[in-house]
Design a protein around this motif. Structure first.
Motif, mmCIF file in Angstrom:
data_model
loop_
_atom_site.group_PDB
_atom_site.id
_atom_site.type_symbol
_atom_site.label_atom_id
_atom_site.label_comp_id
_atom_site.label_asym_id
_atom_site.label_seq_id
_atom_site.Cartn_x
_atom_site.Cartn_y
_atom_site.Cartn_z
ATOM 1 N N ASP A 140 -47.331 10.779 38.351
ATOM 2 C CA ASP A 140 -46.569 10.626 38.843
ATOM 3 C C ASP A 140 -47.226 11.703 40.479
ATOM 4 O O ASP A 140 -48.190 12.139 41.112
ATOM 5 C CB ASP A 140 -45.677 12.511 38.591
ATOM 6 C CG ASP A 140 -45.280 12.854 37.082
ATOM 7 O OD1 ASP A 140 -44.041 12.267 37.957
ATOM 8 O OD2 ASP A 140 -45.650 12.670 36.692
ATOM 9 N N GLN A 192 -49.652 7.583 32.620
ATOM 10 C CA GLN A 192 -48.421 8.200 33.439
ATOM 11 C C GLN A 192 -49.235 8.894 34.601
ATOM 12 O O GLN A 192 -50.142 9.643 34.662
ATOM 13 C CB GLN A 192 -48.339 9.507 32.241
ATOM 14 C CG GLN A 192 -48.030 8.896 30.646
ATOM 15 C CD GLN A 192 -47.614 10.638 29.687
ATOM 16 O OE1 GLN A 192 -47.047 11.258 30.294
ATOM 17 N NE2 GLN A 192 -47.511 9.819 29.129
ATOM 18 N N GLU A 207 -53.103 11.332 32.032
ATOM 19 C CA GLU A 207 -51.896 11.109 32.324
ATOM 20 C C GLU A 207 -52.475 12.827 34.149
ATOM 21 O O GLU A 207 -52.873 13.769 33.964
ATOM 22 C CB GLU A 207 -50.709 12.712 31.878
ATOM 23 C CG GLU A 207 -50.033 12.863 32.783
ATOM 24 C CD GLU A 207 -48.910 13.499 31.883
ATOM 25 O OE1 GLU A 207 -47.709 14.239 32.241
ATOM 26 O OE2 GLU A 207 -49.330 13.673 30.054
ATOM 27 N N ALA A 252 -38.489 8.738 37.458
ATOM 28 C CA ALA A 252 -38.706 9.050 36.733
ATOM 29 C C ALA A 252 -39.117 8.272 35.400
ATOM 30 O O ALA A 252 -39.114 8.032 34.136
ATOM 31 C CB ALA A 252 -39.233 9.993 35.879
ATOM 32 N N TRP A 266 -44.361 7.291 36.407
ATOM 33 C CA TRP A 266 -44.290 6.654 35.523
ATOM 34 C C TRP A 266 -44.953 6.921 34.470
ATOM 35 O O TRP A 266 -45.634 7.161 34.538
ATOM 36 C CB TRP A 266 -45.205 4.983 36.124
ATOM 37 C CG TRP A 266 -46.974 5.455 36.611
ATOM 38 C CD1 TRP A 266 -47.518 5.130 36.017
ATOM 39 C CD2 TRP A 266 -47.066 6.322 38.114
ATOM 40 N NE1 TRP A 266 -48.225 6.360 36.264
ATOM 41 C CE2 TRP A 266 -48.696 6.142 38.059
ATOM 42 C CE3 TRP A 266 -46.645 5.999 38.987
ATOM 43 C CZ2 TRP A 266 -49.795 6.558 38.913
ATOM 44 C CZ3 TRP A 266 -46.969 6.747 39.481
ATOM 45 C CH2 TRP A 266 -48.531 7.000 39.709
ATOM 46 N N TYR A 267 -44.545 6.228 33.219
ATOM 47 C CA TYR A 267 -44.565 6.616 32.201
ATOM 48 C C TYR A 267 -45.387 5.576 31.320
ATOM 49 O O TYR A 267 -45.847 5.572 29.732
ATOM 50 C CB TYR A 267 -44.113 7.534 30.986
ATOM 51 C CG TYR A 267 -43.338 8.891 31.889
ATOM 52 C CD1 TYR A 267 -43.838 9.972 31.896
ATOM 53 C CD2 TYR A 267 -42.060 8.754 32.815
ATOM 54 C CE1 TYR A 267 -43.774 11.033 33.175
ATOM 55 C CE2 TYR A 267 -41.848 9.599 33.468
ATOM 56 C CZ TYR A 267 -42.441 10.477 33.985
ATOM 57 O OH TYR A 267 -42.380 12.241 33.850
ATOM 58 N N GLU A 268 -45.049 3.730 31.444
ATOM 59 C CA GLU A 268 -45.079 3.048 30.852
ATOM 60 C C GLU A 268 -45.584 1.789 31.386
ATOM 61 O O GLU A 268 -45.915 1.171 31.588
ATOM 62 C CB GLU A 268 -44.096 2.190 30.031
ATOM 63 C CG GLU A 268 -43.624 2.915 29.147
ATOM 64 C CD GLU A 268 -42.589 2.278 28.301
ATOM 65 O OE1 GLU A 268 -42.404 0.853 28.374
ATOM 66 O OE2 GLU A 268 -41.741 2.860 27.535
#
Length: 338
Positions: A195, A193, A159, A239, A209-211
């Motif tokens: 940003d 992850q 992340e 997001a 993005w988280y996936e």
């Protein structure tokens, strides 16, 4: 190797423990802190260090640790410092560390904004083990190499965030270039992850993005980013399953005056456009549009006049306005045609 190469510019590494425990054990003494400071200063790539006791409350304290490393420090050298901080935390019986490791800062001061486009890149988060520290250092250097004029913040092995600045008043082109740079670096492109934020004048675009950074997500972002075609839009954030848009009309408009009858011609095209994007997202995705007004010493006041969530009924507007009702009706209409 690119990941092990020396950084092109100075950056900072921050490590923050969020658990507060009473006491520091034997390592809480002034002598032990001075000894650890000397240990850090003797490490490869380190220019200066400061280790001080920090009181969180009358019975809760830990340490404030600032390490300034050379601007050409390598990933191995950054990893070694993070490993030393982890060992220090363990030796101190888990006492919290408020730690910052900078490269090329020339100071051990805590002052500065670590989340601004012109701030130094770095790592923010608790160290866990050598493998995690190594991954974070490699990820940081890969991002600094791919995006040399940005502030990179890594918070875990998967992340990270990037803050950049662009000329003019439309951040979309600069953000698109950043996405291309990220996708060209395998270590960054494979991160789960992330940003990315770009500020252009008084407008800001943020994409998270988280996936994974998937093609579907990028396509949806282009629809959300179209909001910048509307002059009143100041900020757009996407997001994956949430759209946040901030507008600022030319004149201050308090909530009671921001009605569809008075401002529908100015804002309804934006609302309709983003409702259409929302309709194509996953279940429970949300859309929020907020208008800023009445700037004072505390900043702008905020009026969230639209909030929709897929699959749920819309909540009534506290001001008795019809923005939400009309937006929900339009959403139902769009969904019915798909």
């Amino acid at each position: 190797m690119p990941i092990g190469s020396r950084a092109r510019r100075g950056f900072s590494v921050l490590v923050l423990s969020s658990v507060l425990l009473a006491g520091c054990g034997d390592d809480g003494s002034d002598d032990a802190q001075a000894a650890f400071e000397d240990e850090l200063e003797a490490m490869a790539g380190v220019d200066d260090a400061k280790v001080e006791r920090e009181a969180f409350d009358t019975e809760y304290y830990g340490e404030e640790i600032v390490v300034d490393m050379a601007s050409d420090a390598t990933a191995d050298e950054v990893t070694a410092v993070l490993d030393a901080l982890r060992r220090r935390e363990r030796a101190s019986e888990g006492a919290p560390q408020d730690s910052k490791v900078t490269l090329g800062a020339g100071t051990t001061s805590r002052a500065g904004d670590d989340f601004a486009p012109d701030a130094a890149p770095g790592i923010f988060g608790s160290t866990r083990d050598h493998a995690a520290n190594e991954r974070m250092a490699e990820l940081l250097l890969a991002a600094v190499t791919a995006l040399p004029d940005h502030n990179v913040v890594v918070v875990s092995p998967t992340e990270w965030s990037v803050f950049g600045a662009a000329e003019g008043s439309d951040p979309r082109a600069a953000l698109a270039d950043d996405i291309d740079a990220i996708r060209s670096e395998p270590l960054l492109a494979d991160s789960v992850q992330g940003d990315l934020s770009v500020t252009a004048g008084d407008r800001k675009a943020s994409f998270g993005w988280y996936e994974g950074l998937t093609p579907d997500l990028l396509e949806a972002w282009h629809g959300v980013a179209a909001a910048f075609d509307h002059e009143a839009v100041r900020s757009v954030t996407f997001a994956g399953t949430a759209i946040w848009i901030i507008t600022r009309l030319p004149e201050d408009v308090p909530p009671k005056q921001l009605t569809t009858q008075a401002y529908g011609d100015q804002l309804w095209p934006l609302v309709r456009e983003q409702v259409e994007v929302l309709a194509g997202l996953d279940e429970h995705a949300t859309l929020e549009i907020t208008n800023e007004y009445a700037f004072d010493d505390d900043g702008y006041q905020e009026d969230r006049f639209v909030r929709l969530e897929l699959g749920r009924d819309a909540r009534p507007d506290r001001q008795g306005r019809t923005w939400i009702d009309e937006a929900k009706a339009y959403l139902d209409q769009v969904l019915a045609t798909r």
